[in-house]
Design a protein around this motif. Structure first.
Motif, PDB file in Angstrom:
ATOM      1  N   ASP A 285       0.850  -1.264  -0.077  1.00  0.00           N
ATOM      2  CA  ASP A 285       0.089   0.068   0.021  1.00  0.00           C
ATOM      3  C   ASP A 285       0.944   1.267  -0.049  1.00  0.00           C
ATOM      4  OD1 ASP A 285      -1.844   2.088   0.509  1.00  0.00           O
ATOM      5  OD2 ASP A 285      -3.108   0.830   1.990  1.00  0.00           O
ATOM      6  N   ARG A 287       1.509   5.365  -0.353  1.00  0.00           N
ATOM      7  CA  ARG A 287       0.962   6.575  -0.182  1.00  0.00           C
ATOM      8  C   ARG A 287       1.724   7.701  -0.490  1.00  0.00           C
ATOM      9  NH1 ARG A 287      -4.503   6.014   2.871  1.00  0.00           N
ATOM     10  NH2 ARG A 287      -4.582   4.031   3.121  1.00  0.00           N
ATOM     11  N   ASP A 291      -1.918  10.738  -3.917  1.00  0.00           N
ATOM     12  CA  ASP A 291      -1.766   9.458  -4.794  1.00  0.00           C
ATOM     13  C   ASP A 291      -1.646   8.249  -3.792  1.00  0.00           C
ATOM     14  OD1 ASP A 291      -1.862   9.763  -7.365  1.00  0.00           O
ATOM     15  OD2 ASP A 291       0.141  10.554  -7.764  1.00  0.00           O
ATOM     16  N   ARG A 292      -2.300   7.387  -4.223  1.00  0.00           N
ATOM     17  CA  ARG A 292      -2.254   6.040  -3.292  1.00  0.00           C
ATOM     18  C   ARG A 292      -2.368   4.760  -4.519  1.00  0.00           C
ATOM     19  NH1 ARG A 292      -6.948   3.188   0.541  1.00  0.00           N
ATOM     20  NH2 ARG A 292      -5.433   1.497   1.151  1.00  0.00           N
ATOM     21  N   ARG A 339      -4.495  -1.254  -7.974  1.00  0.00           N
ATOM     22  CA  ARG A 339      -5.719  -0.058  -7.893  1.00  0.00           C
ATOM     23  C   ARG A 339      -4.893   1.333  -7.774  1.00  0.00           C
ATOM     24  NH1 ARG A 339      -7.682  -4.649  -5.303  1.00  0.00           N
ATOM     25  NH2 ARG A 339      -9.619  -5.401  -6.417  1.00  0.00           N
ATOM     26  N   ARG A 340      -5.444   2.385  -8.348  1.00  0.00           N
ATOM     27  CA  ARG A 340      -4.986   3.560  -7.864  1.00  0.00           C
ATOM     28  C   ARG A 340      -6.057   4.604  -7.547  1.00  0.00           C
ATOM     29  NH1 ARG A 340      -2.822   8.316 -12.306  1.00  0.00           N
ATOM     30  NH2 ARG A 340      -2.098   9.752 -10.634  1.00  0.00           N
ATOM     31  N   TYR A 341      -5.630   5.148  -6.544  1.00  0.00           N
ATOM     32  CA  TYR A 341      -6.607   6.260  -5.858  1.00  0.00           C
ATOM     33  C   TYR A 341      -6.034   7.582  -5.939  1.00  0.00           C
ATOM     34  CZ  TYR A 341      -8.554   1.964  -3.750  1.00  0.00           C
ATOM     35  OH  TYR A 341      -9.036   0.507  -3.572  1.00  0.00           O
ATOM     36  N   ASP A 343      -7.169  11.203  -4.187  1.00  0.00           N
ATOM     37  CA  ASP A 343      -7.630  11.844  -2.963  1.00  0.00           C
ATOM     38  C   ASP A 343      -8.860  10.570  -2.778  1.00  0.00           C
ATOM     39  OD1 ASP A 343      -6.477  14.188  -2.822  1.00  0.00           O
ATOM     40  OD2 ASP A 343      -7.492  15.011  -4.502  1.00  0.00           O
ATOM     41  N   ASP A 344      -8.428   9.447  -2.383  1.00  0.00           N
ATOM     42  CA  ASP A 344      -9.131   8.225  -1.917  1.00  0.00           C
ATOM     43  C   ASP A 344     -10.132   7.996  -3.141  1.00  0.00           C
ATOM     44  OD1 ASP A 344      -7.536   7.963   0.440  1.00  0.00           O
ATOM     45  OD2 ASP A 344      -8.825   9.559   1.396  1.00  0.00           O
ATOM     46  N   VAL A 345     -10.302   8.365  -4.084  1.00  0.00           N
ATOM     47  CA  VAL A 345     -11.437   7.937  -5.139  1.00  0.00           C
ATOM     48  C   VAL A 345     -10.527   6.947  -6.078  1.00  0.00           C
ATOM     49  CG1 VAL A 345     -12.724   8.729  -7.038  1.00  0.00           C
ATOM     50  CG2 VAL A 345     -12.610  10.074  -5.163  1.00  0.00           C
ATOM     51  N   LEU A 346     -10.976   5.758  -6.443  1.00  0.00           N
ATOM     52  CA  LEU A 346     -10.709   4.778  -7.154  1.00  0.00           C
ATOM     53  C   LEU A 346     -10.630   5.291  -8.875  1.00  0.00           C
ATOM     54  CD1 LEU A 346      -9.362   1.999  -7.772  1.00  0.00           C
ATOM     55  CD2 LEU A 346     -11.661   1.199  -8.210  1.00  0.00           C
ATOM     56  N   GLU A 349      -7.811   0.596 -12.147  1.00  0.00           N
ATOM     57  CA  GLU A 349      -7.959  -0.657 -11.668  1.00  0.00           C
ATOM     58  C   GLU A 349      -7.561  -1.897 -12.762  1.00  0.00           C
ATOM     59  OE1 GLU A 349     -10.665  -3.639  -8.768  1.00  0.00           O
ATOM     60  OE2 GLU A 349     -11.571  -1.713  -9.696  1.00  0.00           O
TER      61      GLU A 349
END
Length: 370
Positions: A285, A287, A291-292, A339-341, A343-346, A349
């Motif tokens: 994971d 961060r 970006d995540r 999976r890339r997020y 601002d915590d939005v997917l 994928e």
């Protein structure tokens, strides 16, 4: 479930300007000599190997390694060997090893050109050729890089104890590349293509003195190529973790800072043949600001199990048993989900169903905390 983060105390990645200067490395570029011979193969305690793997379009999986000696028991002088693992789409699997005499080994210090008997591993950080033949298995491969050569900082992982630092080094000559392969089993020749990888490791102390275990994997998933590694140091180094991640999109690196990665393992069970705890699910994971990325390996099959006590020389088996030397190596295949997020939005994928990863378990078995 167990979770670790990338804090470092006794274990560190050599990344300071002084480290680059001491090692003669450029922080902004790589050089061909980094894939050449980096150790004295006759020195007891040192080890070195050149590794290649490929997922082939016909469904086969191929792994080839050229070694100066067994890295799990490197207390010898030069004892070179070549190892081939070939898993065929029809379910058959082959592991073949050619153990050579020391005089059958040669390697350049200027770049990658390693010869063990009639087998050869050579290249220039862009194009590599691997030719190996052991018993009834022959492979001839060309690997053409699509992602530039890379190392995490200097590539030197340092293990400090009593004022002395020991080294494990890693250089990734081809993080991802196109493969043209020809392999034969019992004279039946197959020509195919695929995706491949090549890296190079070396060190100055026995691996089992430094590391308790590691997970390592690489894959191509959608437009992304990735390499992920998570090391747990030995007890003498506090079982401290060190995580490495290289993530590229369309050949451009988008994440390569292991200190920003948390590693999670889940569904841990005991692998009966080796007695080692194995995670069915392994997640990295990452961060950094908004970006995540989450990268999850889910095991479906164990392709290879090796108990090192079964492959040490006969004269050393009794001593190994007395010392309770129970190291094991396992190679897995299964599904990888990236999976890339933002601002915590997917926002992206991708899934790969043919991912390869491994567990090298060098230390005494530690059962997971429940």
């Amino acid at each position: 479930m167990t979770t670790t983060s990338a804090g470092q105390k006794r274990v560190r990645l050599a990344a300071d300007p002084a480290d680059f200067a001491r090692l003669g490395l450029n922080p902004l570029s790589t050089a061909q000599f980094e894939d050449g011979l980096r150790t004295d193969p006759n020195r007891r305690g040192s080890y070195e190997w050149w590794y290649f793997d490929a997922s082939l379009d016909d469904g086969a999986k191929l792994v080839v390694g050229f070694y100066t000696k067994n890295p799990a028991t490197p207390g010898t002088r030069l004892a070179p060997f070549v190892n081939i693992n070939l898993d065929l789409p029809d379910g058959r699997s082959f592991e073949r090893t050619f153990a050579a005499d020391p005089e059958q080994f040669s390697a350049s210090t200027d770049g990658c050109d390693v010869r063990i008997g009639d087998n050869r591993f050579s290249g220039d950080l862009q194009t590599y050729r691997v030719s190996a033949s052991v018993e009834n298995i022959t492979v001839n491969v060309t690997l053409s890089g699509t992602v530039p050569a890379w190392r995490p900082a200097t590539g030197y992982e340092m293990f400090a104890r009593n004022g002395v630092e020991k080294t494990f080094a890693w250089f990734v000559a081809v993080p991802n590349g196109r493969v043209d392969a020809e392999y034969s089993v019992d004279g039946q020749v197959v020509k195919t293509t695929g995706v491949g990888y090549h890296d190079h490791n070396w060190g100055d102390a026995p691996l089992r003195e430094l590391m308790h275990n590691w997970y390592w994997g690489r894959a191509q998933v959608g437009p992304y190529s990735l390499i992920a590694a998570h090391i747990t140091a030995e007890k003498a180094y506090g079982y401290e973790p060190l995580t490495t991640l290289h993530l590229a999109r369309d050949g451009v690196v988008v994440a390569d800072d292991g200190t920003k990665v948390a590693v999670t393992t889940d569904r841990i069970g005991i692998d009966a043949p080796t007695g080692k705890p194995v995670a069915d699910i392994l997640t990295y994971d990452y961060r950094a600001g908004p970006d995540r990325f989450t990268i999850t390996f889910e095991r479906e099959e164990t392709l290879l199990r090796t108990r090192f006590i079964d492959v040490v020389p006969p004269a050393a088996k009794l001593l190994a048993r007395v010392m309770r030397f129970d190291a094991a190596y396992l190679r897995f295949t299964g599904t990888l989900a990236l999976r890339r997020y933002l601002d915590d939005v997917l926002v992206e994928e991708y899934t790969e169903t043919k991912a390869l990863w491994e567990l090298m378990y060098l230390g005494k078995t530690r059962l997971p905390v429940t």
